[in-house]
Design a protein around this motif. Structure first.
Motif, PDB file in Angstrom:
ATOM      1  N   ARG A   1       0.829  -1.213   0.000  1.00 46.98           N
ATOM      2  CA  ARG A   1       0.000   0.000   0.000  1.00 46.98           C
ATOM      3  C   ARG A   1       0.855   1.251   0.000  1.00 46.98           C
ATOM      4  O   ARG A   1       0.553   2.226  -0.699  1.00 46.98           O
ATOM      5  N   ARG A   2       1.963   1.247   0.760  1.00 42.82           N
ATOM      6  CA  ARG A   2       2.853   2.410   0.756  1.00 42.82           C
ATOM      7  C   ARG A   2       3.464   2.628  -0.613  1.00 42.82           C
ATOM      8  O   ARG A   2       3.582   3.762  -1.085  1.00 42.82           O
ATOM      9  N   LYS A   3       3.846   1.526  -1.282  1.00 41.73           N
ATOM     10  CA  LYS A   3       4.413   1.661  -2.624  1.00 41.73           C
ATOM     11  C   LYS A   3       3.385   2.208  -3.599  1.00 41.73           C
ATOM     12  O   LYS A   3       3.704   3.050  -4.442  1.00 41.73           O
ATOM     13  N   GLN A   4       2.130   1.745  -3.482  1.00 42.12           N
ATOM     14  CA  GLN A   4       1.093   2.252  -4.376  1.00 42.12           C
ATOM     15  C   GLN A   4       0.834   3.737  -4.144  1.00 42.12           C
ATOM     16  O   GLN A   4       0.675   4.507  -5.089  1.00 42.12           O
ATOM     17  N   LYS A   5       0.815   4.146  -2.841  1.00 46.08           N
ATOM     18  CA  LYS A   5       0.622   5.574  -2.559  1.00 46.08           C
ATOM     19  C   LYS A   5       1.790   6.399  -3.067  1.00 46.08           C
ATOM     20  O   LYS A   5       1.604   7.492  -3.617  1.00 46.08           O
ATOM     21  N   ALA A   6       3.025   5.887  -2.895  1.00 47.14           N
ATOM     22  CA  ALA A   6       4.200   6.619  -3.384  1.00 47.14           C
ATOM     23  C   ALA A   6       4.181   6.724  -4.900  1.00 47.14           C
ATOM     24  O   ALA A   6       4.512   7.774  -5.466  1.00 47.14           O
ATOM     25  N   ALA A   7       3.759   5.647  -5.598  1.00 46.73           N
ATOM     26  CA  ALA A   7       3.667   5.697  -7.057  1.00 46.73           C
ATOM     27  C   ALA A   7       2.602   6.689  -7.499  1.00 46.73           C
ATOM     28  O   ALA A   7       2.784   7.420  -8.487  1.00 46.73           O
ATOM     29  N   GLY A   8       1.474   6.758  -6.757  1.00 48.13           N
ATOM     30  CA  GLY A   8       0.440   7.739  -7.090  1.00 48.13           C
ATOM     31  C   GLY A   8       0.931   9.166  -6.918  1.00 48.13           C
ATOM     32  O   GLY A   8       0.648  10.039  -7.747  1.00 48.13           O
ATOM     33  N   ARG A   9       1.682   9.432  -5.843  1.00 51.39           N
ATOM     34  CA  ARG A   9       2.214  10.785  -5.659  1.00 51.39           C
ATOM     35  C   ARG A   9       3.215  11.147  -6.748  1.00 51.39           C
ATOM     36  O   ARG A   9       3.273  12.290  -7.203  1.00 51.39           O
TER      37      ARG A   9
END
Length: 277
Positions: free
Chosen positions: A93-101
């Protein structure tokens, strides 16, 4: 007013008593509830499979390790909750949020950036180091046999000193205590239940017989339910072994403290500490 103060003190005492009882129960459980482990190894042809399970306090803490087809799986359960699996989900989930940012930042208009080097002014060139030797840094061409001889004598003196220390009565007594307590710990840790079979064979039947004779030397250590099956016709290695046992922290702590509190062991420890200092 007084009865209110007494009620507060009694409530605080009850809370403190409950906390102390919980801490004592946890310590007793840690010392006297066994750590149960089970393992298995299966080798059939080119397939190798192995696994182990470790549990404590009626699977309050449970560890599972599995090896199959050159892949290893590891999981820790706490109250039935897979800790490592939850950790991997949080990381995803952290990786997905970082990719979205990052995508949002890339889609936004680029800001004007100042050049790191002003226009018309080339960067400074690295100056070549002058190979001028400093005064007093010339190496000596003559060897120092005196220093070499002193080093050899010091090394031999240390060897003699350690030899006398190992042959001393204090070290022998410490070694005896460590050996006896270590054997007790080993007997306690080794699995109590072992069953299965191991089929083995070499290309030369005579070599297979020699291997069987070598295994016979360790016959007192081989469990009764573990079968050793030699194959004098075909070279092979097959196994299907299951083992299990339990470990008490109290036994490990008791023997460890007996070793540490032994006067001879204490003298040996101080000897090593002085050497390291």
């Amino acid at each position: 007013m007084l009865h209110i103060l007494v009620a507060i003190l009694s409530a605080a005492g009850m809370v403190l008593l409950i906390l102390l009882a919980a801490a004592a129960a946890l310590i007793l459980a840690l010392l006297f509830l066994p750590v149960v482990y089970r393992g298995h190894v299966r080798k059939q042809g080119g397939l190798l499979e192995a696994g182990a399970r470790i549990s404590w306090m009626f699977r309050l803490v449970f560890v599972k390790v599995q090896y199959r087809e050159k892949k290893t799986a590891f999981e820790i359960y706490l109250l039935g909750i897979p800790i490592l699996r939850l950790r991997r989900r949080f990381q995803e989930r952290r990786k997905q949020k970082a990719a979205g940012r990052k995508r949002e930042t890339a889609s936004s208009p680029a800001s004007h950036r100042k050049p790191s080097v002003p226009p018309g002014k080339p960067p400074l060139a690295a100056s070549s180091a002058a190979g001028i030797p400093e005064a007093g840094e010339e190496k000596k061409k003559t060897a120092a046999p005196g220093k070499i001889w002193f080093t050899i004598r010091s090394f031999c003196a240390k060897i003699k000193e350690w030899y006398r220390f190992v042959r001393a009565k204090t070290f022998q007594e410490a070694f005896r205590v460590i050996r006896e307590r270590g054997m007790r710990i080993l007997r306690h840790v080794l699995p109590k239940r072992v069953q299965g079979y191991v089929r083995f064979g070499l290309s030369d039947p005579a070599s297979t017989g020699q291997l069987l004779g070598a295994a016979g030397l360790f016959l007192p250590l081989i469990p009764e339910n573990l079968q050793l099956i030699p194959d004098f016709e075909n070279p092979c290695l097959e196994a299907d072994v299951k083992a299990g046992g339990r470990i008490l922290i109290f036994v490990l702590l008791k023997n460890g403290l007996a070793v540490y509190r032994n006067p001879s062991v204490q003298k040996v420890i101080k000897k090593f500490q002085r050497k390291e200092a």
